[in-house]
Design a protein around this motif. Structure first.
Motif, mmCIF file in Angstrom:
data_model
loop_
_atom_site.group_PDB
_atom_site.id
_atom_site.type_symbol
_atom_site.label_atom_id
_atom_site.label_comp_id
_atom_site.label_asym_id
_atom_site.label_seq_id
_atom_site.Cartn_x
_atom_site.Cartn_y
_atom_site.Cartn_z
ATOM 1 N N ASP A 158 0.940 26.066 77.520
ATOM 2 C CA ASP A 158 1.312 26.967 76.428
ATOM 3 C C ASP A 158 0.630 26.480 75.155
ATOM 4 O OD1 ASP A 158 2.536 28.324 74.329
ATOM 5 O OD2 ASP A 158 4.520 28.276 75.257
ATOM 6 N N HIS A 159 -0.443 27.152 74.766
ATOM 7 C CA HIS A 159 -1.228 26.718 73.609
ATOM 8 C C HIS A 159 -0.431 26.815 72.312
ATOM 9 C CE1 HIS A 159 -5.211 27.551 75.937
ATOM 10 N NE2 HIS A 159 -4.455 26.633 76.504
ATOM 11 N N ASP A 160 0.439 27.808 72.214
ATOM 12 C CA ASP A 160 1.281 27.935 71.023
ATOM 13 C C ASP A 160 2.198 26.715 70.891
ATOM 14 O OD1 ASP A 160 0.259 30.435 70.262
ATOM 15 O OD2 ASP A 160 1.725 31.492 71.504
ATOM 16 N N ALA A 161 2.832 26.346 71.984
ATOM 17 C CA ALA A 161 3.749 25.201 71.966
ATOM 18 C C ALA A 161 2.992 23.907 71.696
ATOM 19 C CB ALA A 161 4.509 25.114 73.289
ATOM 20 N N LEU A 162 1.815 23.759 72.303
ATOM 21 C CA LEU A 162 1.013 22.556 72.048
ATOM 22 C C LEU A 162 0.606 22.453 70.583
ATOM 23 C CD1 LEU A 162 -1.453 22.287 75.086
ATOM 24 C CD2 LEU A 162 0.487 20.799 74.541
ATOM 25 N N GLN B 9 2.171 23.773 67.989
ATOM 26 C CA GLN B 9 3.361 23.452 67.208
ATOM 27 C C GLN B 9 3.725 21.983 67.367
ATOM 28 O OE1 GLN B 9 4.873 25.448 64.999
ATOM 29 N NE2 GLN B 9 6.110 23.699 64.437
ATOM 30 N N LEU B 10 3.644 21.476 68.591
ATOM 31 C CA LEU B 10 3.940 20.069 68.848
ATOM 32 C C LEU B 10 2.999 19.156 68.069
ATOM 33 C CD1 LEU B 10 5.373 17.799 70.434
ATOM 34 C CD2 LEU B 10 3.650 18.145 72.231
ATOM 35 N N LEU B 11 1.717 19.466 68.098
ATOM 36 C CA LEU B 11 0.753 18.602 67.419
ATOM 37 C C LEU B 11 0.944 18.643 65.904
ATOM 38 C CD1 LEU B 11 -1.476 16.596 67.813
ATOM 39 C CD2 LEU B 11 -3.112 18.472 67.824
ATOM 40 N N VAL B 12 1.219 19.797 65.345
ATOM 41 C CA VAL B 12 1.483 19.887 63.900
ATOM 42 C C VAL B 12 2.719 19.041 63.558
ATOM 43 C CG1 VAL B 12 2.235 21.444 62.043
ATOM 44 C CG2 VAL B 12 0.305 22.075 63.511
ATOM 45 N N VAL C 219 -2.699 12.362 71.872
ATOM 46 C CA VAL C 219 -3.920 12.907 72.493
ATOM 47 C C VAL C 219 -3.808 12.825 74.008
ATOM 48 C CG1 VAL C 219 -6.415 12.542 72.769
ATOM 49 C CG2 VAL C 219 -5.372 12.474 70.477
ATOM 50 N N ASN C 220 -3.316 11.710 74.524
ATOM 51 C CA ASN C 220 -3.150 11.563 75.976
ATOM 52 C C ASN C 220 -2.133 12.546 76.525
ATOM 53 O OD1 ASN C 220 -5.027 9.497 76.141
ATOM 54 N ND2 ASN C 220 -3.493 7.887 75.925
ATOM 55 N N LEU C 221 -1.050 12.780 75.781
ATOM 56 C CA LEU C 221 -0.036 13.738 76.204
ATOM 57 C C LEU C 221 -0.631 15.135 76.337
ATOM 58 C CD1 LEU C 221 3.044 14.260 76.676
ATOM 59 C CD2 LEU C 221 3.179 14.734 74.232
ATOM 60 N N ILE C 222 -1.438 15.515 75.366
ATOM 61 C CA ILE C 222 -2.016 16.860 75.366
ATOM 62 C C ILE C 222 -3.141 16.989 76.377
ATOM 63 C CG2 ILE C 222 -3.376 18.465 73.932
ATOM 64 C CD1 ILE C 222 -1.569 17.519 71.571
ATOM 65 N N THR C 223 -3.993 15.979 76.469
ATOM 66 C CA THR C 223 -5.180 16.094 77.328
ATOM 67 C C THR C 223 -4.985 15.494 78.708
ATOM 68 O OG1 THR C 223 -6.147 14.013 76.509
ATOM 69 C CG2 THR C 223 -6.724 16.059 75.341
ATOM 70 N N GLY C 224 -3.865 14.755 78.900
ATOM 71 C CA GLY C 224 -3.581 14.005 80.107
ATOM 72 C C GLY C 224 -3.790 14.757 81.336
#
Length: 185
Positions: free
Chosen positions: A142-146, A148-151, A180-185
C-alpha cells in the motif's frame, strides 16, 4: 531581510519574530520590513516557504533510476538530507517545529502544512511505484500507507534530534536504516 528572519526563527523560535526584531537583526528600519511583510503571519509563512525551497533544492540532486541511485540508496539519501544532522538543517528543523506548533492552533498554518505533507506523500508514492515497477520494492504494498509511515518516521526523527541535537546521532542513523529496510525489505 530573509536571512535576518530565518536567523531569529532558528535561534529563538516564531514567538520572537516581529517587525521590530527582524528590523533590528537586519539593521534596517521597521518601515523597511513592513514594505515586504504586512503581518507577522506573512513573515512566518515566508520563512517556511524559504526552508521548503532550500530542502527541495538539496533533494533535487538525488537521482533515482537508471542514471541515478538504486531505490534503497536514493530513499536513504533523501531521508538523511531532510533530517537535521548539521547546524544549518537543525535551524531549518526549528522553523518546521515552530510552524507545527503554530499549526496546532491555527487552521491557516495547518492548511499550509497539510499541503506540504500531501506533496511529500505524492512524491513518495511516485517513487514507490517506480521502485515496484523495477522490482526494487515488493509488489502489492500500500503506497499510501508507506508514504504516511515514512512521513511519520521522519517527523519523529526530526523531533528526537531537535530534543537532543548533540547526542544519539548513531541511533538516529540506525533508525533511518531500519526504516529503509522495513520499506524495501
Amino acid at each position: 531581510m530573509t536571512a535576518a528572519l530565518l536567523r531569529i526563527t532558528e535561534r529563538e523560535g516564531l514567538e520572537a519574530v516581529s517587525v521590530r526584531t527582524v528590523a533590528a537583526e537586519a539593521g534596517c528600519s521597521a518601515g523597511a520590513v513592513q514594505r515586504y511583510f504586512s503581518t507577522k503571519d506573512e513573515m512566518l509563512h515566508f520563512a517556511l516557504r524559504t526552508v521548503v525551497e532550500q530542502e527541495r533544492e538539496r533533494i533535487r540532486h538525488i537521482r533515482l533510476g537508471p542514471d541515478g541511485l538504486p531505490f534503497r540508496d536514493a530513499l536513504r539519501a533523501a531521508i538523511l538530507e531532510l533530517l537535521p544532522l548539521d547546524e544549518h538543517r537543525l535551524g531549518e528543523a526549528r522553523i518546521w517545529a515552530a510552524f507545527y506548533a503554530r499549526a496546532a492552533v491555527s487552521p491557516e498554518f495547518a492548511a499550509a502544512l497539510d499541503e506540504l505533507n500531501r506533496e511529500a506523500r505524492d512524491n513518495l508514492r511516485a517513487a514507490f511505484s517506480y521502485a515496484e515497477s523495477t522490482g526494487e520494492l515488493r509488489p502489492g504494498q500500500d503506497h499510501d500507507a508507506l508514504a504516511q509511515l515514512l512521513v511519520a518516521i521522519m517527523d519523529g526523527l526530526m523531533w528526537s534530534i531537535l530534543m537532543h541535537p548533540s547526542g544519539a546521532q548513531k541511533d538516529h542513523l540506525a533508525a533511518v536504516d531500519a526504516a529503509v529496510n522495513l520499506i524495501t525489505g
